[in-house]
Design an enzyme around this catalytic site. Sequence first.
Site, PDB file in Angstrom:
ATOM      1  N   TYR A 311       0.855  -1.195   0.000  1.00 25.54           N
ATOM      2  CA  TYR A 311       0.000   0.000   0.000  1.00 25.54           C
ATOM      3  C   TYR A 311       0.889   1.243   0.000  1.00 25.54           C
ATOM      4  O   TYR A 311       1.775   1.385   0.842  1.00 25.54           O
ATOM      5  CB  TYR A 311      -0.895  -0.039   1.239  1.00 25.54           C
ATOM      6  CG  TYR A 311      -1.952   1.063   1.345  1.00 25.54           C
ATOM      7  CD1 TYR A 311      -2.302   1.848   0.250  1.00 25.54           C
ATOM      8  CD2 TYR A 311      -2.613   1.291   2.539  1.00 25.54           C
ATOM      9  CE1 TYR A 311      -3.278   2.828   0.355  1.00 25.54           C
ATOM     10  CE2 TYR A 311      -3.594   2.271   2.654  1.00 25.54           C
ATOM     11  CZ  TYR A 311      -3.916   3.035   1.558  1.00 25.54           C
ATOM     12  OH  TYR A 311      -4.883   4.019   1.664  1.00 25.54           O
ATOM     13  N   CYS A 312       0.640   2.143  -0.955  1.00 24.84           N
ATOM     14  CA  CYS A 312       1.351   3.422  -1.046  1.00 24.84           C
ATOM     15  C   CYS A 312       2.855   3.162  -1.164  1.00 24.84           C
ATOM     16  O   CYS A 312       3.279   2.379  -1.999  1.00 24.84           O
ATOM     17  CB  CYS A 312       0.987   4.294   0.147  1.00 24.84           C
ATOM     18  SG  CYS A 312       1.577   6.008   0.030  1.00 24.84           S
ATOM     19  N   ILE A 313       3.677   3.773  -0.326  1.00 22.64           N
ATOM     20  CA  ILE A 313       5.119   3.580  -0.420  1.00 22.64           C
ATOM     21  C   ILE A 313       5.491   2.146  -0.051  1.00 22.64           C
ATOM     22  O   ILE A 313       6.572   1.662  -0.405  1.00 22.64           O
ATOM     23  CB  ILE A 313       5.864   4.604   0.465  1.00 22.64           C
ATOM     24  CG1 ILE A 313       7.310   4.806  -0.028  1.00 22.64           C
ATOM     25  CG2 ILE A 313       5.835   4.192   1.926  1.00 22.64           C
ATOM     26  CD1 ILE A 313       7.414   5.497  -1.353  1.00 22.64           C
ATOM     27  N   PHE A 340      -1.376  -0.973  -4.247  1.00 21.71           N
ATOM     28  CA  PHE A 340      -2.480  -0.046  -4.022  1.00 21.71           C
ATOM     29  C   PHE A 340      -1.935   1.380  -3.927  1.00 21.71           C
ATOM     30  O   PHE A 340      -1.074   1.671  -3.101  1.00 21.71           O
ATOM     31  CB  PHE A 340      -3.219  -0.383  -2.725  1.00 21.71           C
ATOM     32  CG  PHE A 340      -3.710  -1.801  -2.620  1.00 21.71           C
ATOM     33  CD1 PHE A 340      -3.958  -2.564  -3.757  1.00 21.71           C
ATOM     34  CD2 PHE A 340      -3.938  -2.379  -1.379  1.00 21.71           C
ATOM     35  CE1 PHE A 340      -4.407  -3.870  -3.665  1.00 21.71           C
ATOM     36  CE2 PHE A 340      -4.395  -3.682  -1.274  1.00 21.71           C
ATOM     37  CZ  PHE A 340      -4.622  -4.437  -2.414  1.00 21.71           C
TER      38      PHE A 340
END
Length: 576
Positions: A311-313, A340
């Site tokens: 998720y994200c980074i 994501f």
Amino acid sequence: MNQESMEWITQWGQCQQQLWQKWLSPASGQEGLFMGLGQTWLEYWQQETDQPEQAISRQLTWWQEQLHLFERLMQQQPAVIAPDKGDRRFKDPQWHSDPWFSCILQSYLLTCRHVQQGIEQQSGLNDTQRERLQFLARQMLSALSPSNCLATNPELIKLTADSGGHNLLEGLQRLREDLTRSGTQLKVTMNDDAAFELGRDLATTPGRVVFENRLLQLIQYQPTSEEVYKRPVLMVPAFINKFYILDLQPKNSLVNYLVGQGHTVFMISWVNPDQSHSQLDFDDYVIDGVMAALDAIDAATGEREVNGVGYCIGGTLLAATMAYMSARRMKRRIQSASLFTTLLDFSQPGDIGHFLNEATIDAVATQNQRLGLMDGRQLAVTFSLLRENQLYWNYFVDGYLKGKSPMAFDLLHWNSDSTNVPGPCHTSLVRRLYQHNQLVTKGQFKVKGTGLDLKKVTAPAFVVATREDHIALWQPCYDSGQALGGKTTFVLGESGHVAGIINPPGGKYGHLTGESAGSADAWLEAASRQESSWWPTWQQWLEQQNPATKVAARVPAEGLEAAPGRYVRRRLDGIG
């Protein structure tokens, strides 16, 4: 003016003085921000002085607009300008019915339009300079909004009169508390933190911490079915936030959903770094983070292969780990990647890019080297200011001037639970990824001296972006998926960076699906909309990444402690 009013003014002034002392202290790193802002505005004013006739013309136009506004108000004619439909700062009827406040409002809106048009019409700026100036001007104008000031906000004046100033006394107390809990910038309370407790109200999916090192705890969740998919799921959350955004309450927990679908789920819970972690870089999150978690999963289940979720980074980290293992000619252990709101291609970094130029990045790197850590509270304020009127100034007004008690909301509780980032790692993010975009160029981004090539990541990928995301724009998320070497399935969710991901079945947002195309815009043109959450669509894809035969459910060992574990409970603001 009575004694109580004088005391309030004195104490409010003391709070402001304390805030300025924090903001201007050497530890704040604000000298870098001043350098960056100064350089940006200097470039603009240089262009203005080179074309004085245009600057004078715009000033005359502004004066004429202000005079025209005053004349129409005197004649009781309709407004010449109105706020945007969704602008909740000016929803009180007095902004429009009272001539004085209507004048203040319209004058402010005309000034905003004038400033932004001046930047737009300045032909000497390149696109990057213009976008950055427009963003910085928006920040300044939002801060100066009459809605943020007691003397120019009719709702605040009436509320203060009706309550006898009780709202201001309540607000002053909250301001004092926030100043105590804040870092070098004022972190405005958004949420009633006392309403939630980790393990009781949030992060409640049963499980055990089965492994830990200096960087992470690894949680294995309790199965709810007799059989499970053979290949475990490893979830890699962002290390600039805490993992429980993926495990809020049972009704909106992605972890709980996956467990219910028959997956053996492991979650990385990153440590909230202190000075003992001040030498850690992005490379350490690859080796001692994701790769250590893979070995721990092998020890717990006997399975060397997993389906990875980032998720994200955390997705950036997952993809970098896969590229590192490929470059080192290791056997592929992450058999699929679900990413994501993840950027691998940082050529379009979204609004966060407006904070970053050469001077600012150099100053941030110097600050990180001097202090060893990037304060998570400072990062939280920065991200809030990306949507300043929805995530900062509205809470400033509600809390300090209206004296309202903050609401209890699970997403805001998570958003307020800040996490430090080790200085070297933060510098790598802003310089190696955001500034130089090294990850998408073969061999440029190195982990422990090994150059990475995303095209060597040939495992299938499921890439989810969200249409209103201002942190990871959906178009570069699409391009990031195309930077990988395997087959990519792209899904575009509705809403933003958080609400678009935490959108369980029965939620209010739909999603779009389609076949890969030459560009993000071409994909969107051919995509079809689904009314429901994207979670079941992902589950169907995830099922295909597993062997057909299921295995007996894996119950986590006693391990070190119950989920959610110690690491996630460390807060930076002294709450809990």
